[in-house]
Design an enzyme around this catalytic site. Sequence first.
Site, PDB file in Angstrom:
ATOM      1  CG  HIS A 127      39.093  51.635  45.545  1.00  0.00           C
ATOM      2  ND1 HIS A 127      39.284  50.319  45.174  1.00  0.00           N
ATOM      3  CD2 HIS A 127      37.757  51.779  45.730  1.00  0.00           C
ATOM      4  CE1 HIS A 127      38.114  49.704  45.143  1.00  0.00           C
ATOM      5  NE2 HIS A 127      37.172  50.563  45.461  1.00  0.00           N
ATOM      6  CG  ASP A 187      34.472  47.869  43.837  1.00  0.00           C
ATOM      7  OD1 ASP A 187      34.993  48.966  44.114  1.00  0.00           O
ATOM      8  OD2 ASP A 187      34.117  47.043  44.703  1.00  0.00           O
ATOM      9  CD  GLU A 243      37.037  50.804  48.968  1.00  0.00           C
ATOM     10  OE1 GLU A 243      35.894  51.003  49.418  1.00  0.00           O
ATOM     11  OE2 GLU A 243      37.368  49.735  48.412  1.00  0.00           O
ATOM     12  CD  GLU A 244      37.744  46.435  47.188  1.00  0.00           C
ATOM     13  OE1 GLU A 244      37.034  46.102  48.159  1.00  0.00           O
ATOM     14  OE2 GLU A 244      37.278  46.701  46.071  1.00  0.00           O
ATOM     15  CG  ASP A 298      34.016  52.755  45.193  1.00  0.00           C
ATOM     16  OD1 ASP A 298      33.998  51.891  44.285  1.00  0.00           O
ATOM     17  OD2 ASP A 298      34.619  52.598  46.271  1.00  0.00           O
ATOM     18  CG  HIS A 319      33.225  42.565  46.303  1.00  0.00           C
ATOM     19  ND1 HIS A 319      33.472  42.464  47.649  1.00  0.00           N
ATOM     20  CD2 HIS A 319      33.610  43.822  45.950  1.00  0.00           C
ATOM     21  CE1 HIS A 319      33.984  43.602  48.104  1.00  0.00           C
ATOM     22  NE2 HIS A 319      34.060  44.444  47.086  1.00  0.00           N
TER      23      HIS A 319
END
Length: 370
Positions: free
Chosen positions: A96, A213, A247-248, A268, A348
Amino acid sequence: MAVSFLLYNKGKYLEFYRKEKKTMLEENRNYVNYMVEQARKLISIDSPSGYGYHVTEYLLEELKRLGCTAHRTVKGGVIADLGGGDASDAILLEAHCDTLGAMVHEIKPNGHLKMTNIGGMLPANAETENVRVVTKFNGIYEGTCQLVNPSKHVNLEYTVTERNWDTIEIVLDEDVKSKADAEALGIMPGDYVCFEPRFRVTDSGYIKSRFLDDKLSSSILLGYAKYIKEEHIKTRRNVYLHFTIYEEVGHGGSAPVPAGVTEAWSVDMGCVGTGLQCTERQVSICAKDSGGPYNYDVVKRQIELAKANGIDFAVDIYPAYGSDVEATLRAGNDVRHGLIGPGVFASHGYERSHVDGVENTFRLIRAYIG
């Protein structure tokens, strides 16, 4: 050579990877250089979930330059067809290009902006970061994410204030004193707030940035496409790539899946943290996450090939994780599924990986597919 930080050096990051730590296979060096450079470029393009046009436009141009057939989906992602052999037993690799971020929720009376998060953006982690506010019709404005009343010399509650989306805000770098001033700039609720990534590569090979990410894995898929085209590889089965942009928020990989696909992977970030085995220098093979176990035969084969090819890997269970390929399954697609990726520390947040993790992920894809 002693270098503290490297933004880039014409893409040749690994020139500065200390000689005593240069374990990378020479055959992979140019491809890994390319992947790190592509990570830098992708990360420099703001793309919180749903705001994907610019990053997908870049992907389409780069895939075309590599000689790959690719198109933008109705949903806004990019699918590339790398060709190969059996089209009735094809494999789909998903990564992603959307990231965490925020939106303007409200313009306050003083012209500061209250936010609502996009994905798992953490308010305590976002504090003091530079941002760009993307208006729909009036350009982009810079600002800073700050605690409300952020001066320690003024705010006696500074150290005990909980950081949440009510206690942090955006302070615009414009002469704004009121809600009307902010509105006059064209700012309105629903405008995207994009956070500064601060991309770095150290002389020891560590890659540090927000949004590794999953733009780091997206760059690995670009590198695999480059390898297939430059080495004139014809794989046994047809290979598709899907770069998703939701995706998130949970539905990136739900559609579409090309006809003939029998196996799909998320490429990922691999989790690094307490209770897990993976480091930033390994490829992580996920056996199970919060959505349940991955396909037993796929995971077993990944492990077998990693061992047989001397690939540095770890097998882990991720306690709080969901992936594109799980969205693919939930959409009703009858496929075997897997999840691999380079280890990423501090997910994150301000994340860290390593060029070795990039190489090991690339090598496992090559070993499995060709």
